[in-house]
Scaffold this active site. Structure first.
Site, PDB file in Angstrom:
ATOM      1  N   LEU A 131       0.757  -1.183   0.027  1.00 19.61           N
ATOM      2  CA  LEU A 131       0.011  -0.118   0.048  1.00 19.61           C
ATOM      3  C   LEU A 131       0.642   1.214  -0.009  1.00 19.61           C
ATOM      4  CD1 LEU A 131      -3.024  -0.893   2.487  1.00 19.61           C
ATOM      5  CD2 LEU A 131      -2.581  -1.630  -0.143  1.00 19.61           C
ATOM      6  N   GLY A 132       2.247   1.169   0.019  1.00 17.96           N
ATOM      7  CA  GLY A 132       3.059   2.391  -0.035  1.00 17.96           C
ATOM      8  C   GLY A 132       3.255   2.831  -1.425  1.00 17.96           C
ATOM      9  N   ASP A 157       0.088  -6.004   3.375  1.00 20.96           N
ATOM     10  CA  ASP A 157       0.592  -4.585   4.264  1.00 20.96           C
ATOM     11  C   ASP A 157       0.316  -4.920   5.536  1.00 20.96           C
ATOM     12  OD1 ASP A 157       1.714  -1.751   2.917  1.00 20.96           O
ATOM     13  OD2 ASP A 157       1.066  -1.742   4.851  1.00 20.96           O
ATOM     14  N   ARG A 216      -0.957  -2.151   6.834  1.00 19.58           N
ATOM     15  CA  ARG A 216      -2.141  -1.328   7.374  1.00 19.58           C
ATOM     16  C   ARG A 216      -3.409  -1.827   6.545  1.00 19.58           C
ATOM     17  NH1 ARG A 216      -0.416   4.174   4.720  1.00 19.58           N
ATOM     18  NH2 ARG A 216       0.899   2.872   2.912  1.00 19.58           N
ATOM     19  N   TYR A 229      18.602   4.070   8.392  1.00 27.28           N
ATOM     20  CA  TYR A 229      17.960   3.418   7.288  1.00 27.28           C
ATOM     21  C   TYR A 229      18.973   2.913   6.156  1.00 27.28           C
ATOM     22  CZ  TYR A 229      15.481   3.758   2.722  1.00 27.28           C
ATOM     23  OH  TYR A 229      15.152   3.417   1.448  1.00 27.28           O
TER      24      TYR A 229
HETATM   25  P1  NAD Z   1       6.336   3.407   1.684  1.00 24.44           P
HETATM   26  O1  NAD Z   1       6.733   3.796   2.949  1.00 24.44           O
HETATM   27  O2  NAD Z   1       5.518   4.233   0.818  1.00 24.44           O
HETATM   28  O3  NAD Z   1       5.630   1.987   1.964  1.00 24.44           O
HETATM   29  C1  NAD Z   1       6.215   0.924   2.722  1.00 24.44           C
HETATM   30  C2  NAD Z   1       5.125   0.007   2.901  1.00 24.44           C
HETATM   31  O4  NAD Z   1       5.424  -0.958   4.175  1.00 24.44           O
HETATM   32  C3  NAD Z   1       3.804   0.926   3.808  1.00 24.44           C
HETATM   33  O5  NAD Z   1       2.533   0.580   3.187  1.00 24.44           O
HETATM   34  C4  NAD Z   1       3.598   0.445   5.351  1.00 24.44           C
HETATM   35  O6  NAD Z   1       2.497   0.222   5.731  1.00 24.44           O
HETATM   36  C5  NAD Z   1       4.481  -0.963   4.949  1.00 24.44           C
HETATM   37  N1  NAD Z   1       4.845  -1.608   6.171  1.00 24.44           N
HETATM   38  C6  NAD Z   1       5.473  -0.806   7.114  1.00 24.44           C
HETATM   39  N2  NAD Z   1       5.955  -1.819   8.251  1.00 24.44           N
HETATM   40  C7  NAD Z   1       5.492  -3.196   7.774  1.00 24.44           C
HETATM   41  C8  NAD Z   1       5.334  -4.543   8.426  1.00 24.44           C
HETATM   42  N3  NAD Z   1       6.013  -4.571   9.453  1.00 24.44           N
HETATM   43  N4  NAD Z   1       4.899  -5.287   7.662  1.00 24.44           N
HETATM   44  C9  NAD Z   1       4.326  -5.163   6.390  1.00 24.44           C
HETATM   45  N5  NAD Z   1       4.144  -3.955   5.844  1.00 24.44           N
HETATM   46  C10 NAD Z   1       4.801  -2.815   6.363  1.00 24.44           C
HETATM   47  O7  NAD Z   1       7.955   2.918   1.141  1.00 24.44           O
HETATM   48  P2  NAD Z   1       8.143   2.742  -0.568  1.00 24.44           P
HETATM   49  O8  NAD Z   1       8.496   4.049  -0.949  1.00 24.44           O
HETATM   50  O9  NAD Z   1       6.976   2.157  -1.301  1.00 24.44           O
HETATM   51  O10 NAD Z   1       9.386   2.017  -0.546  1.00 24.44           O
HETATM   52  C11 NAD Z   1       9.305   0.392  -0.884  1.00 24.44           C
HETATM   53  C12 NAD Z   1      10.739   0.045  -0.981  1.00 24.44           C
HETATM   54  O11 NAD Z   1      11.712   0.679  -1.698  1.00 24.44           O
HETATM   55  C13 NAD Z   1      11.511   0.326   0.386  1.00 24.44           C
HETATM   56  O12 NAD Z   1      12.317  -0.899   0.653  1.00 24.44           O
HETATM   57  C14 NAD Z   1      12.522   1.588   0.373  1.00 24.44           C
HETATM   58  O13 NAD Z   1      13.291   1.443   1.297  1.00 24.44           O
HETATM   59  C15 NAD Z   1      12.705   1.150  -0.997  1.00 24.44           C
HETATM   60  N6  NAD Z   1      13.060   2.581  -1.768  1.00 24.44           N
HETATM   61  C16 NAD Z   1      12.220   3.437  -1.661  1.00 24.44           C
HETATM   62  C17 NAD Z   1      12.442   4.921  -2.440  1.00 24.44           C
HETATM   63  C18 NAD Z   1      11.661   5.844  -2.754  1.00 24.44           C
HETATM   64  O14 NAD Z   1      11.838   7.014  -3.114  1.00 24.44           O
HETATM   65  N7  NAD Z   1       9.930   5.623  -2.561  1.00 24.44           N
HETATM   66  C19 NAD Z   1      13.883   4.799  -2.772  1.00 24.44           C
HETATM   67  C20 NAD Z   1      14.840   3.951  -2.443  1.00 24.44           C
HETATM   68  C21 NAD Z   1      14.208   2.644  -1.644  1.00 24.44           C
HETATM   69  C1  AKB Z   2      14.450   8.122   1.366  1.00 25.14           C
HETATM   70  O1  AKB Z   2      14.314   9.386   1.190  1.00 25.14           O
HETATM   71  O2  AKB Z   2      14.234   7.680   2.455  1.00 25.14           O
HETATM   72  C2  AKB Z   2      14.036   7.119   0.132  1.00 25.14           C
HETATM   73  C3  AKB Z   2      15.368   6.774  -0.409  1.00 25.14           C
HETATM   74  C4  AKB Z   2      16.075   7.433  -1.208  1.00 25.14           C
HETATM   75  O3  AKB Z   2      15.451   5.595   0.078  1.00 25.14           O
HETATM   76  N1  AKB Z   2      13.279   8.070  -0.797  1.00 25.14           N
END
Ligand code: NAD
Ligand code: AKB
Length: 320
Positions: free
Chosen positions: A15-16, A39, A41, A146
């Site tokens: 849901l993220g 998720d 949530r 992180y």
């Molecule tokens: P997000 O925060 O939007 O979504 C993460 C989801 O994980 C949320 O819906 C949350 O409810 C869920 N969550 C949290 N704890 C949980 C648990 N214990 N069990 C199950 N679900 C749980 O994050 P995102 O941006 O979609 O990121 C997804 C992945 O990509 C992560 O590993 C993040 O580190 C990585 N990432 C994202 C970005 C970015 O810019 N979005 C950049 C680099 C890496």
């Molecule tokens: C954050 O800013 O934490 C993420 C990432 C770059 O991993 N968007």
């Protein structure tokens, strides 16, 4: 092994920001029933819940995870559940527990049930000592919790591949920019929030300095890359399997503010750095993604102008 016959896909953290679009893309490719969103949530009207199978599941509950894998005949996991950088620095213990603990749950299930795994990393693996144009291989000394959890995730991925033959792959995503779901508590969120603020209020208070340059990417490129990496033949995947550098575009906060101002008349932006400046300063300006290009043919499509056009038209059409 179970994974050889089980072909359904499980997405954790669905849901993220990324899951919202990855589930949609995977369901378009494989059919809605083949992709189980999950998720911790519960959002009953979320498109991933309405559009196909959904399971409430915490990634740190290993027994529940095993149960879902068996009951849903899962063969591949896209493991997106995590705590991002800004939220993680406020609660480092939670960040470590979810990010490292969740990854161990998924990898252990993969070892037992023969699953393939996608587990993303981040540009946050780099620390202030890394070159500003970050190579694929260099010492990884992140200063954020992180970033440390992401380095551990990459090492776990490599260990499970080498010791148990678990096919785990990952990308060091840059900051991702999208309009379908809010950004989830990261440092790069300003590059998403600026579009919402511009269209809603005509003004944005940006929480990093104007000269802050970071690697960024439009979500459509990130989803295409994720699917391409998972579709690539196993013998094309090299030593970067735990976290391929991936370059989209790189711009300063002033440059994105100017690009938004060129499209939203009267838009103004002030720069009021907060604690997130420190995390941004510890990350590279850009990354070298030649390994991804060479191993599985990666090529970005969206530059700053293209992503600004897509964000603004996407937000405008979703608010109609
Ligand atoms: P997000 O925060 O939007 O979504 C993460 C989801 O994980 C949320 O819906 C949350 O409810 C869920 N969550 C949290 N704890 C949980 C648990 N214990 N069990 C199950 N679900 C749980 O994050 P995102 O941006 O979609 O990121 C997804 C992945 O990509 C992560 O590993 C993040 O580190 C990585 N990432 C994202 C970005 C970015 O810019 N979005 C950049 C680099 C890496
Ligand atoms: C954050 O800013 O934490 C993420 C990432 C770059 O991993 N968007």
């Amino acid at each position: 092994m179970a994974g050889a016959t089980n072909s359904r896909i499980l997405v954790t953290g669905a849901l993220g920001q990324i899951g919202t679009e990855l589930v949609e893309a995977l369901r378009a490719l494989h059919g809605a029933d083949a992709v189980v969103a999950s998720d911790v949530r519960d959002i009953p009207d979320h498109p991933c819940v309405v559009g196909g199978p959904y399971r409430h599941l915490s990634v740190i509950d290993a027994d529940a995870f095993d149960e879902v894998v068996t009951e849903e005949s899962i063969g591949t996991v896209y493991h997106l559940a995590a705590i991002l950088s800004a939220t993680g620095e406020k609660n480092p213990e939670l960040c470590e527990r979810i990010n490292v603990g969740g990854t161990v749950t998924v990898l252990e299930a993969a070892r037992k049930h023969g699953l393939r795994v996608y587990a993303p990393s981040s540009i946050a693996v780099f620390g202030p000592d890394a070159p500003k144009h970050a190579p694929q291989v260099c010492p990884l000394n992140p200063t954020t919790m992180y970033g440390k959890t992401k380095v551990t995730g990459e090492r776990l991925a490599m260990n499970y591949w080498k010791q148990y033959g678990v096919d785990v792959r990952g990308i060091r995503y840059p900051g991702l920019i999208s309009y379908k779901a809010p950004a989830g508590g990261g440092t790069t969120d300003y590059a998403v929030d600026i579009f919402h603020a511009a269209l809603e209020n005509g003004h944005y208070d940006c929480f990093v300095r104007s000269d802050t340059r970071l690697p960024m990417m439009y979500m459509e490129d990130a989803i295409r890359a994720t699917i391409a990496l998972m579709d690539a033949p196993v013998d094309s995947i090299g030593d970067a399997r735990g976290g391929y550098n991936l370059s989209g575009c790189s711009f300063t906060a002033a440059e994105i503010a100017d690009a938004v101002a060129a499209r939203v008349p009267e838009f103004t932006c002030d720069f009021k750095p907060d604690v997130r400046q420190e995390y941004a300063d510890s990350w590279p300006d850009s990354v070298d993604d030649s390994a991804a290009k060479q191993d599985w043919g990666w090529k970005a499509e969206y530059d700053l102008d293209a992503l600004c056009d897509a964000m603004i038209s996407g937000l405008q059409s979703s608010s109609i």
